[in-house]
Write a protein that holds these residues in place. Structure first.
Motif, mmCIF file in Angstrom:
data_model
loop_
_atom_site.group_PDB
_atom_site.id
_atom_site.type_symbol
_atom_site.label_atom_id
_atom_site.label_comp_id
_atom_site.label_asym_id
_atom_site.label_seq_id
_atom_site.Cartn_x
_atom_site.Cartn_y
_atom_site.Cartn_z
ATOM 1 N N ALA A 100 -18.126 -83.073 61.159
ATOM 2 C CA ALA A 100 -18.315 -83.034 59.724
ATOM 3 C C ALA A 100 -17.326 -82.089 59.047
ATOM 4 O O ALA A 100 -17.062 -82.203 57.853
ATOM 5 N N GLY A 141 -22.773 -87.744 49.101
ATOM 6 C CA GLY A 141 -23.079 -87.156 50.402
ATOM 7 C C GLY A 141 -24.555 -87.259 50.727
ATOM 8 O O GLY A 141 -24.932 -87.559 51.853
ATOM 9 N N GLY A 195 -25.987 -89.224 53.821
ATOM 10 C CA GLY A 195 -26.681 -88.406 54.809
ATOM 11 C C GLY A 195 -28.074 -88.913 55.106
ATOM 12 O O GLY A 195 -28.561 -88.801 56.226
ATOM 13 N N GLY A 202 -24.449 -89.667 58.480
ATOM 14 C CA GLY A 202 -24.226 -88.242 58.701
ATOM 15 C C GLY A 202 -23.059 -87.627 57.967
ATOM 16 O O GLY A 202 -22.367 -88.269 57.177
ATOM 17 N N GLY A 203 -22.856 -86.350 58.263
ATOM 18 C CA GLY A 203 -21.908 -85.529 57.528
ATOM 19 C C GLY A 203 -20.457 -85.943 57.681
ATOM 20 O O GLY A 203 -19.676 -85.864 56.738
ATOM 21 N N ALA A 239 -19.886 -88.851 55.441
ATOM 22 C CA ALA A 239 -20.035 -88.442 54.047
ATOM 23 C C ALA A 239 -18.802 -87.683 53.582
ATOM 24 O O ALA A 239 -18.267 -87.941 52.492
ATOM 25 N N ASN A 269 -20.531 -82.817 52.594
ATOM 26 C CA ASN A 269 -21.032 -82.477 53.919
ATOM 27 C C ASN A 269 -22.381 -81.764 53.838
ATOM 28 O O ASN A 269 -23.335 -82.117 54.525
ATOM 29 N N ALA A 299 -25.029 -84.084 52.575
ATOM 30 C CA ALA A 299 -25.460 -85.010 53.627
ATOM 31 C C ALA A 299 -26.435 -84.335 54.575
ATOM 32 O O ALA A 299 -27.412 -84.940 55.012
ATOM 33 N N SER A 300 -26.178 -83.074 54.869
ATOM 34 C CA SER A 300 -27.057 -82.398 55.813
ATOM 35 C C SER A 300 -28.453 -82.239 55.229
ATOM 36 O O SER A 300 -29.434 -82.241 55.958
ATOM 37 N N ALA A 352 -30.065 -85.804 55.228
ATOM 38 C CA ALA A 352 -30.493 -86.196 56.564
ATOM 39 C C ALA A 352 -31.883 -85.663 56.886
ATOM 40 O O ALA A 352 -32.549 -86.141 57.801
ATOM 41 N N SER A 370 -29.380 -87.889 62.714
ATOM 42 C CA SER A 370 -28.110 -87.410 63.253
ATOM 43 C C SER A 370 -28.386 -86.437 64.378
ATOM 44 O O SER A 370 -29.519 -85.976 64.549
ATOM 45 N N THR A 421 -29.829 -83.126 62.941
ATOM 46 C CA THR A 421 -31.229 -83.148 62.530
ATOM 47 C C THR A 421 -32.132 -83.379 63.735
ATOM 48 O O THR A 421 -33.268 -82.916 63.747
#
Lengths: 164, 504
Positions: free
Chosen positions: B89, B261, B265, B271-272, B275, B308, B311-312, B315, B327, B330
């Motif tokens: 990421a 993102g 995510g 995922g990152g 994204a 990023n 996205a996290s 997720a 991901s 996660t």
């Protein structure tokens, strides 16, 4: 990319998947039958997985061919630099020392075995600075032991004789 | 509003001095691990998880939130300064971050990456707060059959989106699921695939698999770079901040990249990495001066960093509300929650709202603390990058082993971990993705249980798997996602792309 002949490990990966799937499938079928309910219940899901491994493995094999895998091996051999050989050696030594670490771990206790293990790997990675490696790995093993044992209350194997 | 009440309570708890200390401590450790090339948030959380074993669930959650954020911040530090992303990421951060540092703008680069991450993360937490409860309520309608199909959908999405080809993703998934079948079968009491090894009866702990695949495997991978000797160029920094002009140029791109993102995510498997690459390409296309991208364009760093972090957070939605991690990272976070005795899923929000909102609150606090830690202290923290990796990697290995032992108190797991470490290394050579395997190991147990419950309800008939509109739509989603790469391939053959978008 130009029109190059493909080089990949797909054929090998696929065949490993098929073989693994077959072994896993046979083992799943041979599991003890469940004493209650559907006797095959514990085997069904694993059997589906085994079928998946065989199926996807075969598909992967069909998409590629043995020649590509051979080329991939040849390519690796051809492209190997001294650096690669060195790093492979490092990996091998790390694995071997990790197995030794696992064997002696509960006998020598956390501090001694970890000191030897971490110190050894540091020396494998950097041979020149042995003194630094000894000092750092000693501090590391004592510190981790202290933190886990006294601060976190997680017991790690004790050091023999000294019993701490 | 109940939600705000819970959130407020969570914030109050997270702001207690001891918890602030914990999140800072976790954040700094996470940043250090994250800065190591190859080691990202997933490894950071996996390796540092044992530190939380004796803490209270709240303290542990807060520490882990700190580690998670810290590792993410750390990943982009090394992208910017030594052109080596901490994880996938952080890859997009090298495109313009490193050129910025080369142009003598390391300070701006470090600052904008922290600011963009902070804003992206914070806005996404707001999205999360709004969306979590409705999604969880919806998920309560799922029966075992739908739940099983949902997991099939999530796993196939992950396999179809992971790099390499889809078939290899499926194989990795199957093997991961097979790993999850080891141990005593809870329903019948029969031991499966234990090879008469006592320790295997309780199954293979997914954390051991994760530490093996990520920590050990990544360290092995990193060995080949260890001798190339990439070194940090700049060791002294001026004030780490950005100019007004730089801010003016970056903020629109941060705001654009955040929702992008977040959505990417929230999709399992995307995922990152995806994204941040999408945000980067998006900004490049929107820009009036796309030729500056790749040469130290600040927008080219701000956008992927915001995406990023967004996205996290995105997720976390499937992970917290459905119990299905989207991901690798996660998945590890979910592992951490399970370790603490918290089962993520729809019931989490109805039965333990305090935990769910406590985690979200600690992420908010975490992002503030990490921004504070990372901007003024970045100059000190990046000194870690000048410690030779030849010293740090053995220490990471040492932590991986002690962590594994703390999980199970058994040396058997050492062997399992080494095996998975080697497996991860070879999977990398054969270009087989590891993320689907990790997800499969984590959801495997539940997946089989739902499968068996569903077939029990229907007396063995498989019709239950297409017996409801919800089930049918889940099947449709799966088919679309599995078919998507193939459709895309044939489309791109019909309409060749105008210009290959630079991604490396």
């Amino acid at each position: 990319m130009e029109k190059q002949k493909k080089a990949n490990f797909d054929f090998l990966s696929g065949s490993i998947s098929v073989i693994f799937g077959l072994i896993y499938g046979v083992m799943s079928y041979n599991l003890k039958r469940s004493p209650m309910g559907d006797p095959l219940a514990p085997s069904i899901f694993p059997l589906i997985l085994a079928a998946g491994m065989v199926l996807f493995g075969l598909m992967l094999m069909l998409k590629s061919d043995m020649a590509s895998t051979k080329r991939a091996f040849a390519l690796i051999k051809e492209k190997t630099t001294d650096n690669d050989i060195l790093s492979r050696k490092m990996i091998m030594l790390t694995v071997v020392s990790a197995i030794v670490y696992a064997i002696v771990y509960e006998h020598l206790g956390y501090v001694i075995s970890t000191f030897l293990f971490v110190g050894f790997i540091m020396t494998v990675l950097d041979r020149k600075k042995i003194r630094r490696n000894i000092i750092i790995s000693f501090i590391f093993s004592v510190m981790v032991y202290y933190v886990f044992f006294y601060l976190l209350g997680i017991s790690l194997p004790m050091t023999p004789i000294l019993n701490i | 509003m109940d939600i705000l009440q819970f959130l407020f309570d969570g914030l109050l708890i997270a702001m207690q001095p001891i918890n602030l200390v914990l999140v800072t401590f976790g954040g700094i450790l996470g940043t250090i691990v994250g800065m190591l090339p190859g080691l990202g948030p997933a490894t950071g959380v996996a390796v540092l998880l044992p530190l939380t074993f004796s803490m209270s669930p709240t303290g542990a959650l807060i520490t882990m939130a700190g580690v998670y954020y810290g590792a993410m911040f750390g990943g982009s530090r090394s992208s910017i300064l030594i052109n080596t992303p901490g994880d996938g990421a952080a890859l997009a951060a090298t495109f313009d971050g490193y050129p910025m540092a080369m142009n003598g703008k390391a300070e701006s680069a470090l600052a904008i990456s922290a600011i963009a991450s902070f804003i992206g993360g914070l806005i996404s937490v707001v999205f999360l707060i709004v969306l979590a409860t409705p999604v969880a309520k919806f998920a309560l309608k799922f029966g075992p059959a739908e739940y099983f199909l949902l997991m099939v959908a999530a796993l196939s999405m992950t396999s179809s989106m992971s790099k390499g080809n889809m078939l290899k993703g499926f194989i990795a998934t199957m093997i991961g699921l097979a790993v999850a079948t080891v141990g005593i079968d809870a329903q019948s009491g029969i031991s499966r695939f234990t090879f008469n090894i006592l320790e295997l009866q309780s199954g293979i702990d997914f954390l051991v698999v994760i530490i093996g695949l990520y920590a050990i495997g990544e360290v092995f991978k990193a060995y080949s770079e260890i001798n190339s000797g990439k070194k940090i160029q700049q060791k002294k920094f001026g004030k780490i901040w950005i100019t007004k002009d730089e801010w003016k140029r970056s903020w629109p791109s941060i705001l654009r990249s955040t929702p992008l993102g977040f959505i990417v995510g929230a999709l399992p498997g995307a995922g990152g990495t995806m994204a941040s690459l999408m945000a980067y390409n998006n900004e490049k296309q929107l820009s009036k001066t796309p030729e500056n991208f790749g040469k130290g364009e600040i927008i080219g760093l701000a956008a992927p960093e915001a995406a990023n972090n967004a996205a996290s957070v995105g997720a976390l939605i499937p992970m917290l509300t459905l119990g299905i991690p989207g991901s690798g990272t996660t998945a590890v976070m979910m592992g951490a929650l399970l370790m603490l005795g918290i089962q993520p899923g729809p019931l989490l929000f109805t039965q333990h709202p305090d935990v769910a909102w406590g985690l979200i609150a600690s992420m908010i606090i975490g992002s503030f603390i990490l921004a504070i830690v990372n901007i003024p202290m970045a100059g000190i923290l990046v000194r870690v990058l000048s410690i030779p990796p030849k010293v740090l990697y053995p220490l990471v290995l040492g932590l991986a082993f002690v962590g594994t032992y703390a999980i199970s108190n058994s040396v058997i797991d050492f062997y399992i971990m080494i095996m998975f470490g080697l497996l991860g290394y070879f999977m990398n050579i054969a270009k087989i993705p590891t993320a689907p395997m990790i997800l499969a190991v984590i959801v495997g147990g539940t997946m089989e249980q739902s499968f068996r419950q569903a077939t029990k309800i229907s007396n063995g008939s498989l019709e239950i798997f297409w017996g409801s509109p919800l089930a049918i739509s889940l099947i449709a989603i799966t088919i679309i996602f599995v078919g998507f790469p193939m459709i895309k391939k044939s489309l791109s053959k019909l309409f060749p792309p105008k210009k290959a978008v630079e991604t490396a």
